[in-house]
Design a protein around this motif. Structure first.
Motif, PDB file in Angstrom:
ATOM      1  N   LEU A 161      -4.453  18.839 -15.962  1.00  0.00           N
ATOM      2  CA  LEU A 161      -3.646  19.472 -16.590  1.00  0.00           C
ATOM      3  C   LEU A 161      -2.416  19.796 -15.888  1.00  0.00           C
ATOM      4  CD1 LEU A 161      -5.449  21.739 -19.681  1.00  0.00           C
ATOM      5  CD2 LEU A 161      -5.181  19.009 -18.816  1.00  0.00           C
ATOM      6  N   LEU A 162      -2.142  20.610 -15.438  1.00  0.00           N
ATOM      7  CA  LEU A 162      -0.727  20.803 -14.631  1.00  0.00           C
ATOM      8  C   LEU A 162       0.346  19.892 -14.463  1.00  0.00           C
ATOM      9  CD1 LEU A 162       1.435  22.957 -14.170  1.00  0.00           C
ATOM     10  CD2 LEU A 162       0.527  23.391 -12.135  1.00  0.00           C
ATOM     11  N   PRO A 163      -0.324  18.549 -13.667  1.00  0.00           N
ATOM     12  CA  PRO A 163       0.290  17.749 -13.121  1.00  0.00           C
ATOM     13  C   PRO A 163       1.194  16.539 -14.692  1.00  0.00           C
ATOM     14  CG  PRO A 163      -1.000  17.289 -12.187  1.00  0.00           C
ATOM     15  CD  PRO A 163      -1.566  18.968 -12.506  1.00  0.00           C
ATOM     16  N   TYR A 164       0.364  17.032 -15.560  1.00  0.00           N
ATOM     17  CA  TYR A 164       0.143  16.280 -16.928  1.00  0.00           C
ATOM     18  C   TYR A 164       1.636  16.710 -17.881  1.00  0.00           C
ATOM     19  CZ  TYR A 164      -3.419  13.193 -15.807  1.00  0.00           C
ATOM     20  OH  TYR A 164      -3.471  11.937 -15.710  1.00  0.00           O
ATOM     21  N   VAL A 165       1.961  18.124 -17.982  1.00  0.00           N
ATOM     22  CA  VAL A 165       2.402  19.324 -17.926  1.00  0.00           C
ATOM     23  C   VAL A 165       3.961  19.272 -18.059  1.00  0.00           C
ATOM     24  CG1 VAL A 165       3.112  21.954 -18.720  1.00  0.00           C
ATOM     25  CG2 VAL A 165       0.430  20.747 -18.532  1.00  0.00           C
ATOM     26  N   ILE A 166       4.057  18.602 -16.366  1.00  0.00           N
ATOM     27  CA  ILE A 166       5.462  18.987 -16.013  1.00  0.00           C
ATOM     28  C   ILE A 166       5.461  17.063 -16.049  1.00  0.00           C
ATOM     29  CG2 ILE A 166       6.336  18.268 -13.501  1.00  0.00           C
ATOM     30  CD1 ILE A 166       4.175  20.528 -12.551  1.00  0.00           C
ATOM     31  N   ALA A 167       5.518  16.038 -16.017  1.00  0.00           N
ATOM     32  CA  ALA A 167       5.558  14.861 -16.589  1.00  0.00           C
ATOM     33  C   ALA A 167       6.079  14.404 -18.039  1.00  0.00           C
ATOM     34  CB  ALA A 167       3.761  14.210 -15.958  1.00  0.00           C
TER      35      ALA A 167
END
Length: 333
Positions: A161-167
């Protein structure tokens, strides 16, 4: 193991061993004036608040002085460096006097609906936008905290999830706001029709959840491995470790994240009101007053000052929340 023992162990693991403590148990040492530790801490906090208030007032006065100073000595055509404009024009239409902006608040708006003043219109817009920003801030904080707890609980969720939260924060807000307003206009939640202000609050929440999720996750992961192992040695469950150890340790990371989230919620509210044309808020006033800004920009500056005042109110609300949380967990954090 009892909750009292777990609390003692968590306090020891978060705060660390007390060094240089006095025989009375006050790590700050005896007060030369003989004041109790609580009154001494309250006095220090009061002086710190007074100092920050004075510095904020001085900064405001200096900003107004720089504004008027540049208007007095600057070029009416603006300042250019190697042909590129770097400072604005100093004409009254582009850069009015500070007292002109303040005086405009008391003048009638000349609206066809009523005869209220510009200041009354700005206050009404501030009240509308403030409520929407608070709603978006609350939703964003809730979503951010839940995401952070879930990612701290399961490492696979963090990696996924963290990469999508940043993106998610790379999407232009101006392009996203009309889409959200269009989708929301077709929603019917039982007997409740989706209102346009709900789309604005959702966009504010979209900007507010990111700093909370990232800051809270960093805080939940802040305790040292030795501290976590010690809690496990006491047979503490993951939830007990979360409540007794990880949440107190996350306070220093959560409070700055909340400040960023509050500012982001205000920005998202104003930009979404402008992008979607939502009436009643400061964003709509900015659109209305900008139509006459080519000849007189004082009202536009009044609306912008209203948006800035909303940010100050949100910052004050976060400061009160920080004081309340500090009484509960600040000593451990």
């Amino acid at each position: 193991m009892t909750d009292a023992a777990l609390s003692t162990a968590a306090a020891a693991t978060v705060a660390g061993p007390a060094t240089g403590a006095t025989p009375t148990g006050d790590p700050a040492g005896p007060d030369p004036l003989g004041l109790p530790p609580r009154r001494q801490a309250a006095g220090v906090a009061a002086r710190d608040r007074l100092r920050r208030g004075v510095l904020a007032l001085v900064a405001l006065v200096l900003l107004c002085a720089v504004w008027e100073g540049y208007k007095a000595v600057g070029s009416p055509q603006g300042t250019r460096l190697w042909g590129a404009p770097v400072l604005p024009r100093t004409t009254d239409a582009a850069m009015p006097h500070v007292w002109s902006v303040l005086a405009e608040l008391g003048r009638p708006e000349l609206s066809l609906r009523d005869d209220r003043t510009v200041g009354e219109s700005v206050l009404r817009g501030m009240w509308f936008s403030l409520r929407v920003a608070l709603a978006g801030f609350g939703v964003g904080v809730g979503v951010g905290v839940l995401l952070a707890v879930a990612m701290a609980r399961l490492r696979v969720l963090e990696r996924g999830l963290l990469p999508y939260v940043i993106a998610s924060q790379t999407i232009p807000l101006v392009a996203l706001a009309p889409l959200v307003a269009g989708w929301g206009g077709r929603l019917h939640l039982g007997g409740l029709d989706w209102q346009r202000w709900m789309s604005v609050a959702l966009i504010a929440a979209y900007l507010a959840f990111f700093p909370v999720a990232v800051g809270m996750l960093r805080g939940l992961q802040a305790p040292a491995a030795e501290s976590v192992e010690l809690m496990r040695s006491y047979a503490a469950s993951w939830w007990q470790t979360l409540i007794r150890l990880r949440l107190p340790a996350s306070v220093p990371y959560l409070m700055p994240a909340l400040r960023l989230a509050a500012a982001s919620a205000v920005i998202g509210t104003v930009v979404a009101e402008i992008s979607t044309g939502t009436r009643g808020g400061v964003g709509r006033l900015i659109i209305d007053y900008s139509m006459s800004a080519s000849s007189d920009a004082t009202r536009l500056y009044d609306a912008v000052l209203g948006a800035a005042a909303i940010g100050l109110v949100m910052a004050a609300a976060v400061a009160l929340l920080e004081a309340a949380v500090g009484r509960r967990w600040g000593r451990h954090a």
